[in-house]
Design a protein around this motif. Structure first.
Motif, PDB file in Angstrom:
ATOM      1  N   ALA A  11       0.829  -1.205   0.000  1.00 10.29           N
ATOM      2  CA  ALA A  11       0.000   0.000   0.000  1.00 10.29           C
ATOM      3  C   ALA A  11       0.869   1.263   0.000  1.00 10.29           C
ATOM      4  CB  ALA A  11      -0.933  -0.004   1.213  1.00 10.29           C
ATOM      5  N   ILE A  12       1.896   1.280   0.833  1.00 11.52           N
ATOM      6  CA  ILE A  12       2.709   2.493   0.940  1.00 11.52           C
ATOM      7  C   ILE A  12       3.577   2.680  -0.306  1.00 11.52           C
ATOM      8  CG2 ILE A  12       4.449   3.680   2.322  1.00 11.52           C
ATOM      9  CD1 ILE A  12       3.275   2.315   4.771  1.00 11.52           C
ATOM     10  N   SER A  13       4.071   1.558  -0.893  1.00 12.18           N
ATOM     11  CA  SER A  13       4.813   1.669  -2.151  1.00 12.18           C
ATOM     12  C   SER A  13       3.913   2.223  -3.248  1.00 12.18           C
ATOM     13  CB  SER A  13       5.343   0.301  -2.595  1.00 12.18           C
ATOM     14  OG  SER A  13       6.155  -0.257  -1.606  1.00 12.18           O
TER      15      SER A  13
ATOM     16  N   ILE B 202       7.467   8.218   2.328  1.00  8.04           N
ATOM     17  CA  ILE B 202       8.914   8.089   2.578  1.00  8.04           C
ATOM     18  C   ILE B 202       9.131   7.667   4.033  1.00  8.04           C
ATOM     19  CG2 ILE B 202      11.115   9.313   2.641  1.00  8.04           C
ATOM     20  CD1 ILE B 202       9.995  11.172   0.455  1.00  8.04           C
ATOM     21  N   LEU B 203       8.459   8.369   4.957  1.00 11.89           N
ATOM     22  CA  LEU B 203       8.557   8.022   6.381  1.00 11.89           C
ATOM     23  C   LEU B 203       8.028   6.618   6.624  1.00 11.89           C
ATOM     24  CD1 LEU B 203       7.386  11.334   8.109  1.00 11.89           C
ATOM     25  CD2 LEU B 203       9.709  10.430   7.919  1.00 11.89           C
ATOM     26  N   GLY B 204       6.920   6.286   5.950  1.00 14.12           N
ATOM     27  CA  GLY B 204       6.290   4.978   6.130  1.00 14.12           C
ATOM     28  C   GLY B 204       7.213   3.848   5.689  1.00 14.12           C
ATOM     29  N   LEU B 205       7.831   4.002   4.507  1.00 13.39           N
ATOM     30  CA  LEU B 205       8.729   2.963   4.000  1.00 13.39           C
ATOM     31  C   LEU B 205       9.957   2.838   4.892  1.00 13.39           C
ATOM     32  CD1 LEU B 205       8.546   3.648   0.151  1.00 13.39           C
ATOM     33  CD2 LEU B 205       7.509   1.757   1.416  1.00 13.39           C
ATOM     34  N   TRP B 206      10.471   3.986   5.328  1.00 15.92           N
ATOM     35  CA  TRP B 206      11.630   3.987   6.231  1.00 15.92           C
ATOM     36  C   TRP B 206      11.274   3.260   7.534  1.00 15.92           C
ATOM     37  CZ3 TRP B 206      11.847   6.526  11.048  1.00 15.92           C
ATOM     38  CH2 TRP B 206      13.095   6.525  11.658  1.00 15.92           C
ATOM     39  N   TRP B 207      10.094   3.557   8.020  1.00 15.97           N
ATOM     40  CA  TRP B 207       9.665   2.954   9.281  1.00 15.97           C
ATOM     41  C   TRP B 207       9.502   1.446   9.135  1.00 15.97           C
ATOM     42  CZ3 TRP B 207       6.335   0.336  12.340  1.00 15.97           C
ATOM     43  CH2 TRP B 207       6.392   0.628  13.710  1.00 15.97           C
ATOM     44  N   LEU B 208       8.894   1.027   8.023  1.00 17.67           N
ATOM     45  CA  LEU B 208       8.703  -0.408   7.788  1.00 17.67           C
ATOM     46  C   LEU B 208      10.042  -1.125   7.667  1.00 17.67           C
ATOM     47  CD1 LEU B 208       5.735  -0.540   5.244  1.00 17.67           C
ATOM     48  CD2 LEU B 208       5.741  -1.394   7.581  1.00 17.67           C
TER      49      LEU B 208
END
Lengths: 122, 150
Positions: free
Chosen positions: B89-91, B133-139
């Protein structure tokens, strides 16, 4: 909408938001103070809803898109409830920051509602 | 003294972290929730009020709204399935904001009315650009490594 009331409402939401973010950064869990501030924000939104319904009958006619206006208002009414629910489930300092985030989001939404109310459609 | 350090802290930490989301990640979820609400509200107004004016842009708004809701839920839930779904979803959001953002600048005719992603999310303080960007980094920082955590 009534401009002075809306201005006061945005101010209250900003102060409540900054207060709760600060309390959260200080490591405080959700308290009567932070939840009370959020309750005040919600109360003012309910008053705003009543104002929005009554105002057109008293000559204070909106010129903007009312579908958009009420979508904002109804969404805004839900946000503090969701934040309060979150704070009751998750008793950590992050919840206090979530309350602050919610109050700041309300400030932006109320500001947008004033714009929508006064901007002619088209 | 020794008792109070390592082990005690570890148990306390594990007790406080039943879900994948903890600490500052909760703020991420809160912001995702607000954006999901904003995108849903906007697409509701666009589709109910004036769908025929710009069907492509408004359908895209609705799709974006659904993806934000999926991302919010996937971030909250734990388990490797939800983890994978959060990645997808975030990608998708990342790709959406980059592609639509670029297209809306190169060929504004394609999107006669704004979507959440137009001009890289300008109408939303560029939050739609920063958030994935924050979401992918966090994951990436929080892989469910310790076996299949339920």
């Amino acid at each position: 909408m009534i401009v002075w009331f809306t201005t006061a409402q945005v101010a209250v939401a900003v102060v409540a938001g900054l207060l709760c973010v600060a309390l959260g950064l200080a490591g405080r869990k959700p308290s009567d103070l932070s939840l009370g501030a959020l309750a005040l924000v919600e109360l003012l939104l309910v008053v705003q809803l009543v104002v929005a319904i009554v105002a057109p009958a008293t000559g204070n006619e909106p010129v903007g898109n009312m579908l958009e206006f009420y979508t904002y208002l109804v969404s805004a009414l839900i946000v503090p409830l969701a934040a309060a629910f979150w704070a009751l489930v998750d008793r950590s300092k992050w919840s206090t920051m979530v309350i602050g985030t919610a109050a700041l989001a309300i400030a932006v939404m109320v500001y947008r509602m004033q714009e929508i109310w006064t901007t002619p459609v088209g | 003294m020794i008792k109070n350090t390592g082990a005690a802290r570890a148990t306390e930490a594990s007790r406080e972290r039943p879900a994948r989301i903890s600490g500052i990640g909760r703020i991420l979820v809160a912001v995702y929730g607000v954006l999901a609400l904003a995108a849903t509200g906007r697409s509701f107004v666009q589709i109910v009020g004036r769908f025929s004016e710009a069907p492509v842009a408004y359908s895209l708004s609705a799709l974006a709204a659904v993806v934000y809701i999926v991302a919010t839920v996937a971030l909250i839930r734990s388990g490797s399935g939800w983890y994978r779904l959060a990645w997808i979803a975030i990608s998708f959001e990342m790709a959406g904001v980059l592609v639509v953002g670029l297209l809306s600048i190169l060929d504004p005719q394609l999107f006669p009315d704004d979507t959440v992603w137009s001009y890289f999310g300008r109408g939303y303080l560029f939050i739609p650009l920063v958030l994935p960007i924050l979401g992918l980094w966090w994951l990436a920082r929080h892989r469910p490594t310790r076996g299949a955590i339920a």
